[in-house]
Design a protein around this motif. Structure first.
Motif, PDB file in Angstrom:
ATOM      1  N   ASN A 145       3.255  -2.547  -1.554  1.00 55.85           N
ATOM      2  CA  ASN A 145       3.333  -1.525  -2.618  1.00 55.85           C
ATOM      3  C   ASN A 145       1.943  -1.040  -3.021  1.00 55.85           C
ATOM      4  O   ASN A 145       1.707   0.167  -3.161  1.00 55.85           O
ATOM      5  N   ASP A 146       1.014  -1.982  -3.196  1.00 54.06           N
ATOM      6  CA  ASP A 146      -0.332  -1.626  -3.666  1.00 54.06           C
ATOM      7  C   ASP A 146      -1.115  -0.848  -2.610  1.00 54.06           C
ATOM      8  O   ASP A 146      -1.839   0.102  -2.926  1.00 54.06           O
TER       9      ASP A 146
ATOM     10  N   GLN B 255       4.442  -6.986  -2.766  1.00 56.74           N
ATOM     11  CA  GLN B 255       3.536  -6.386  -3.738  1.00 56.74           C
ATOM     12  C   GLN B 255       2.304  -5.810  -3.047  1.00 56.74           C
ATOM     13  O   GLN B 255       1.805  -4.743  -3.418  1.00 56.74           O
TER      14      GLN B 255
ATOM     15  N   GLU C  96       0.215   2.729  -2.466  1.00 54.51           N
ATOM     16  CA  GLU C  96      -0.329   3.554  -3.554  1.00 54.51           C
ATOM     17  C   GLU C  96      -1.771   3.959  -3.257  1.00 54.51           C
ATOM     18  O   GLU C  96      -2.174   5.101  -3.489  1.00 54.51           O
ATOM     19  N   MET C  97      -2.556   3.015  -2.728  1.00 53.50           N
ATOM     20  CA  MET C  97      -3.955   3.307  -2.399  1.00 53.50           C
ATOM     21  C   MET C  97      -4.051   4.388  -1.322  1.00 53.50           C
ATOM     22  O   MET C  97      -4.854   5.326  -1.424  1.00 53.50           O
TER      23      MET C  97
ATOM     24  N   VAL D  37       2.085  -8.316 -12.958  1.00 56.38           N
ATOM     25  CA  VAL D  37       2.586  -7.208 -12.119  1.00 56.38           C
ATOM     26  C   VAL D  37       3.652  -6.378 -12.823  1.00 56.38           C
ATOM     27  O   VAL D  37       3.642  -5.145 -12.744  1.00 56.38           O
TER      28      VAL D  37
ATOM     29  N   ILE E  24      -8.122  -4.622  -3.247  1.00 57.91           N
ATOM     30  CA  ILE E  24      -6.732  -4.750  -3.690  1.00 57.91           C
ATOM     31  C   ILE E  24      -6.414  -6.232  -3.824  1.00 57.91           C
ATOM     32  O   ILE E  24      -6.758  -7.035  -2.958  1.00 57.91           O
ATOM     33  N   THR E  25      -5.764  -6.595  -4.904  1.00 50.40           N
ATOM     34  CA  THR E  25      -5.425  -8.001  -5.147  1.00 50.40           C
ATOM     35  C   THR E  25      -4.294  -8.445  -4.228  1.00 50.40           C
ATOM     36  O   THR E  25      -3.248  -7.798  -4.151  1.00 50.40           O
ATOM     37  N   HIS E  26      -4.543  -9.523  -3.508  1.00 51.43           N
ATOM     38  CA  HIS E  26      -3.491 -10.159  -2.710  1.00 51.43           C
ATOM     39  C   HIS E  26      -3.161 -11.479  -3.396  1.00 51.43           C
ATOM     40  O   HIS E  26      -3.970 -12.403  -3.419  1.00 51.43           O
TER      41      HIS E  26
END
Length: 437
Positions: free
Chosen positions: A291-292, A288, A295-296, A435, A127-129
Motif C-alpha cells: 500500500n505504501d 501495508q 502511494e509513493m 497505521v 518507507i517504513t517496513h
C-alpha cells in the motif's frame, strides 16, 4: 481496405478505415446464399426462394453485420501489428450523411493512447517496513488460551466470576427454548448468575445481557432481525456449574502442542508462540508495504492521461449508458487505480517479471499445503498435491486469481530489493495504532 492514423497529440489519435465493395461483397454473397438454402417463405420450396427476394429481406442486415465484423477484425489486427498501447477501446466517431446504400464506406475511430513515462523506485524519504511482533501481553494471553483449551471442566457448587453454566434459556411467549453453555465472561450483566447452583432458575432481561445483541442469536437461538433490540425477560434453568481448570504448563502439554521434545520449557513455549505470531503478522506487514509503495509511486510518477477520451469511453463501456456528468464522476473515482495499473505494468515490463506455468503450479501447491495443514494434514503426497493443483488450474478464474497473487509476490520482492526501506519493529497493538488510527 485501407487504414490510416492521424495523431492529434501524444495521447489522442484518429483511425480512418476505408472499406471498398470488394472487401465485403464475397462474404455477403456467401451468407445470403446460405440464407437462401434454408429460408422458409410461403409459396416457395425450401432452397428455391429467388435471390432477389432474399436480398430484399435480409440484404441490408447481412451487409451491416459483415462490414462490422470486417471492421472489428481490421482494427484488432492494426492495433496488434502497429503495437499501439491504447486505453479503453476505439470509439466510433459520429459521421454525418453516412449511407449504407453506397458501395464504399469510411469509418473513423477515436483512440486514447497510453502515456510514455519512466518509473523510478528510488525514494528519498524511506518507507517504513514494519516487523510486527507479539508483545508480552499478547503472548501471555495466548498461553492462557492454550491452557484453557487443553484444560478440563471441574464441577462446582455455585457460580463465580469466570465459571460457565450449562442450562436452558426459556420464554414460552417468544418461542425461546435453547439449551446452551454460558461462559460468564461473555455476559455483560453477570450479577443475577453469581452464586447460582444446579437446579436454580435465573430471571434476566435480554436487553443488555451481552455486549453485542448478535450473541443472543447464539445463546438464545433467535433470528438475526429479532435479536436486534430484543427486550424480554427470559429464564435460565441451571443444570450444571463448572469452572475451567487450566492445563499445567508441563512437558505433556508441550508435546501435545508441538510434538515430542520440540518445546521443553515455558520460555521456549513463549518463543514458539512469538515465532508463529510473526509469521501470521508478516502478511499484514507486506500488505501495508504494498500500500505504501503504491502511494509513493503514484505520487512520484507524473504523466497525463487522455481524460476527455476516457470519460467518453466510460459513458458507453458499461451495461447502462452514463450521462456525461456520471462518466466524469466515475473517471475521477477510478483515475488513481488506472494510474497505478499503468505504473505496475511498466514495472513488470522494465524488470522482466512474468508468471510462468511451472511457477504458478508450485505456488498453487504451496497454497494447497497451507490449507491442508489447517486440517491436520501435514505431509500430503506429491501426487495428491499435483491432482488438486491440476483441478484448480483448469479453472480460468482460479488461474487469474493465483496469477495476480503470484505477481504481487514478485512485485513485493522487487520493492524489498530496490525501494529505500526503514525497518521498524512494533507490537501488533502499536502497528494498529500507528497505521489505522
Amino acid at each position: 481496405m485501407n487504414i490510416t492514423r492521424e495523431n492529434i497529440d501524444e495521447l489522442n489519435a484518429v483511425l480512418k478505415v476505408d472499406i471498398a465493395k470488394e472487401d465485403y461483397s464475397g462474404k455477403v454473397e456467401k451468407v445470403l446464399k446460405d440464407y437462401r438454402k434454408n429460408a422458409n417463405i410461403p409459396g416457395f420450396r425450401k432452397g428455391h426462394v429467388p435471390m432477389g427476394m432474399v436480398k430484399k429481406q435480409y440484404g441490408k442486415a447481412v451487409l451491416v453485420d459483415e462490414v462490422n465484423k470486417l471492421l472489428q477484425d481490421a482494427l484488432n489486427k492494426y492495433l496488434t501489428e502497429e503495437k499501439l498501447d491504447v486505453l479503453g477501446n476505439p470509439l466510433p466517431k459520429e459521421q454525418e450523411n453516412f449511407d449504407w446504400d453506397s458501395d464504399n464506406y469510411t469509418f473513423e475511430f477515436e483512440l486514447g493512447l497510453s502515456p510514455q513515462f519512466e518509473v523510478s523506485l528510488d525514494n528519498e524519504k524511506p518507507i517504513t517496513h514494519y516487523n510486527i511482533v507479539a508483545g508480552d501481553e499478547m503472548i501471555d494471553n495466548q498461553v492462557k488460551t492454550l491452557q484453557k483449551q487443553y484444560g478440563k471442566l471441574v464441577s462446582k457448587e455455585s457460580a463465580e466470576e469466570g465459571d460457565q453454566l450449562s442450562g436452558t434459556f426459556k420464554n414460552e411467549a417468544e418461542g425461546i427454548e435453547n439449551k446452551t453453555t454460558l461462559p460468564l465472561e461473555k455476559v455483560k450483566n453477570k450479577e443475577p448468575f453469581l452464586g447460582a447452583k444446579a437446579g436454580d432458575t435465573v430471571k434476566v432481561s435480554t436487553k443488555g445481557l451481552f455486549e453485542d445483541d448478535h450473541q443472543l442469536m447464539d445463546f438464545l437461538e433467535v433470528e438475526h432481525d429479532k435479536a436486534h433490540g430484543l427486550d424480554v425477560e427470559v429464564e435460565f434453568h441451571v443444570e450444571e456449574v463448572n469452572t475451567q481448570e487450566l492445563a499445567d504448563l508441563d512437558q505433556e502439554l508441550f508435546d501435545k502442542l508441538f510434538g515430542e521434545g520440540e518445546v521443553t520449557s515455558v520460555t521456549e513455549l513463549k518463543e514458539k508462540i512469538k515465532e508463529d505470531a510473526a509469521k501470521q503478522f508478516e502478511q499484514q506487514s507486506d500488505q501495508q508495504l504494498l500500500n505504501d509503495v503504491t502511494e509513493m509511486l503514484i505520487e512520484n510518477t507524473q504523466f497525463d492521461l487522455p481524460k476527455e477520451f476516457l470519460q467518453k469511453w466510460i459513458q458507453t463501456a458499461g451495461e447502462k449508458e452514463l450521462s456525461a456528468e456520471e462518466a466524469q464522476e466515475e473517471y475521477e473515482k477510478s483515475e488513481k487505480g488506472l494510474r497505478f495499473q499503468l505504473i505496475e505494468g511498466k514495472l513488470i515490463q522494465d524488470n522482466n517479471l512474468e508468471v510462468k506455468f511451472e511457477d504458478l503450479k508450485a505456488f498453487a501447491k504451496e497454497r494447497i499445503k497451507e490449507q491442508m495443514a489447517q486440517f491436520g494434514q501435514m505431509n500430503p503426497e506429491e501426487k495428491e498435491l499435483d491432482d488438486i493443483a491440476a483441478r484448480i488450474l483448469s479453472r480460468q478464474d482460479e488461474v487469474k486469481r493465483l496469477s495476480e497473487q503470484l505477481m504481487n509476490q514478485k512485485l513485493l520482492s522487487l520493492y524489498k530489493e530496490k525501494v529505500n526501506l526503514e525497518e521498524k519493529e512494533v507490537t501488533y497493538e502499536e502497528f494498529v495504532k500507528e497505521v489505522y488510527e
